[in-house]
Design a protein around this motif. Structure first.
Motif, PDB file in Angstrom:
ATOM      1  N   THR A 156       1.989   7.207  -4.440  1.00  0.00           N
ATOM      2  CA  THR A 156       3.212   7.592  -5.137  1.00  0.00           C
ATOM      3  C   THR A 156       3.053   7.486  -6.647  1.00  0.00           C
ATOM      4  N   ILE A 210       5.255  10.948   5.178  1.00  0.00           N
ATOM      5  CA  ILE A 210       4.288  12.051   5.195  1.00  0.00           C
ATOM      6  C   ILE A 210       4.852  13.245   5.959  1.00  0.00           C
ATOM      7  N   LYS A 257       5.455   4.818   6.536  1.00  0.00           N
ATOM      8  CA  LYS A 257       4.546   5.704   5.795  1.00  0.00           C
ATOM      9  C   LYS A 257       4.367   7.029   6.534  1.00  0.00           C
ATOM     10  N   SER A 295       0.820  -1.223   0.000  1.00  0.00           N
ATOM     11  CA  SER A 295       0.000   0.000   0.000  1.00  0.00           C
ATOM     12  C   SER A 295       0.851   1.270   0.000  1.00  0.00           C
ATOM     13  N   TRP A 296       2.144   1.155   0.295  1.00  0.00           N
ATOM     14  CA  TRP A 296       3.006   2.334   0.318  1.00  0.00           C
ATOM     15  C   TRP A 296       2.915   3.136  -0.976  1.00  0.00           C
ATOM     16  N   GLY A 333       7.301   9.897  -2.283  1.00  0.00           N
ATOM     17  CA  GLY A 333       6.666   8.831  -1.522  1.00  0.00           C
ATOM     18  C   GLY A 333       7.459   7.537  -1.561  1.00  0.00           C
ATOM     19  N   LEU A 334       6.961   6.547  -0.854  1.00  0.00           N
ATOM     20  CA  LEU A 334       7.568   5.221  -0.840  1.00  0.00           C
ATOM     21  C   LEU A 334       7.076   4.413  -2.027  1.00  0.00           C
TER      22      LEU A 334
END
Length: 429
Positions: free
Chosen positions: A45, A330, A326, A40-41, A103-104
């Motif tokens: 992204t 953020i 996560k 879900s990371w 993001g990841l």
């Protein structure tokens, strides 16, 4: 976690015992896995990487959790075997042009299951921890299809011949700092060849601060050239090409102050490097690696204090690390967004939270008609302006941007408002 700057379930619950029990049940549920959380990371992204040259930066960090001989929590050895904990290997997307954290993408989280009896040299790459440098990139590749270009970037531990070889298959470039004095196809040594290259330029580079090193302006001397890297002699690598065409960029600090260890990077890359500007561009991209160091600091000592978690079992700690990763990203994105930027708001906020932010923004602008949110409403910068105002920042361009504490206070306030806003359409009987 982002608002409270902690992963401690008791603190997150704020005295609500029922909520603490629910948090624990979530972490203990069989259908909640670290692997699924990692998947879900990248959901937010994917949209952010479109059309950009993405630096996919990876590194490994050891997360030490206190244990005793009677209570190991199911954790394996880390470090030199005198500590116990979890290893985290994330792949972080960063814009190559402006350093924006997008993001990841993917990653691995694991704890060791005892010591291996078979030596490192007698095992296939797929049976070694170092395979993570390749498999993490492979897992992230589907998320990067809309990126204009992708460069995988890592420190010395990513100096792996198989990683260089796989970059062409994955249609990505790679930059890694050399760890080994490798053999070239002509049987000469890599370091001997780079040392013989003539210096072609000098330039001052600002080095960011690290735990054991303050920020400083370093005077660097540059040389570069093309090389043909020979395949290592291991029997497990015979399926790979006998040699690879790469470039080496050698930058060394000159005239370093007394007591300062001079910087020296030998960077290997699949990018074509034919000019001085090409070489300096590789150095500038490699400098962006500090963002993943910042990520680890936010996750641990200077932010969420992940290592202070008192959760009792390894399987729950793995899930907690995945969630906290996560939250750390953020936090970085919000700190970057306070200065503007084009990050989409959806990387950090869902639709309900965005509608809450819109209502709060309207209220904040109404209080001071001459003070307007200067950012597009679909940007993370727009949200950061509102969060900063909620935390006590005055919002004026001439004022110092809101710091971490102001954003933390604003997030705590926003979290409570968003919870109430989500109940606005419920019928109370």
């Amino acid at each position: 976690m982002v608002a409270s700057k902690t992963v401690c379930l008791r603190r997150l619950s704020r005295g609500d015992r029922a909520l603490e029990v629910r948090f624990n049940r979530f972490l203990g549920h069989d259908k909640v896995t670290a692997e699924r959380i990692i998947e879900s990371w990248g959901e937010g992204t994917v949209a952010a990487v479109g059309g950009r040259h993405v630096l996919a930066i990876q590194d490994t960090s050891e997360i030490h959790f206190n244990t005793t001989s009677q209570r190991r929590r199911g954790l394996g050895e880390i470090g030199k075997g005198n500590n116990y904990g979890v290893l985290l290997h994330p792949l972080l997307a960063v814009d190559a042009d402006d350093g924006t954290c997008l993001g990841l993408l993917s990653g691995q989280i694991w704890t060791r299951k005892g010591r291996r009896a078979t030596s490192h040299d007698d095992r296939e790459l797929s049976d070694k921890e170092s395979q993570r440098w390749i498999s993490t990139v492979v897992a992230a590749r589907p998320l990067l299809t809309k990126a204009a270009a992708v460069t995988v970037l890592g420190d010395r531990e990513s100096d792996i011949f198989a990683l260089y070889a796989s970059s062409a298959e994955q249609r990505v470039h790679v930059i890694a700092r050399s760890m080994h004095d490798r053999k070239l196809a002509d049987r000469n040594d890599l370091y001997e060849a780079s040392d013989a290259m003539a210096a072609v330029d000098r330039r001052a580079i600002e080095l960011p601060a690290r735990a054991a090193r303050p920020a400083r302006l370093a005077q660097l001397e540059l040389c570069f050239g093309a090389i043909e890297l020979a395949r290592p002699q291991s029997k497990f690598l015979r399926h790979l090409p006998k040699s690879l065409s790469l470039a080496v960029i050698d930058v060394r600090e000159i005239n370093a102050e007394t007591g300062v260890e001079p910087l020296h990077w030998r960077l290997l890359t699949s990018h074509e490097v034919t000019s001085v500007e090409d070489a300096w561009r590789i150095v500038q991209w490699y400098k962006q690696r500090w963002i993943i160091e910042q990520f680890f600091r936010v996750l641990k000592t200077q932010g969420l204090k992940l290592e202070d978690s008192q959760i009792g079992t390894a399987d729950r700690l793995l899930k907690l690390v995945a969630i906290a990763a996560k939250a750390a990203v953020i936090t970085i994105q919000l700190l970057q967004a306070r200065d503007g930027g084009q990050q989409p708001i959806l990387v950090a906020f869902n639709e309900n939270e965005i509608s809450t932010l819109a209502a709060l923004n309207q209220q904040l602008e109404a209080r001071s008609k001459r003070l307007k949110n200067p950012h597009p409403p679909d940007s993370l910068a727009w949200a950061a302006w509102i969060i900063g105002r909620l935390g006590g920042w005055d919002g004026y361009p001439s004022s110092k941007p809101p710091g971490p504490i102001t954003l933390k206070n604003g997030l705590e306030y926003f979290q409570a408002v968003a919870a109430g806003w989500s109940l606005r359409d419920m019928c109370m009987l």
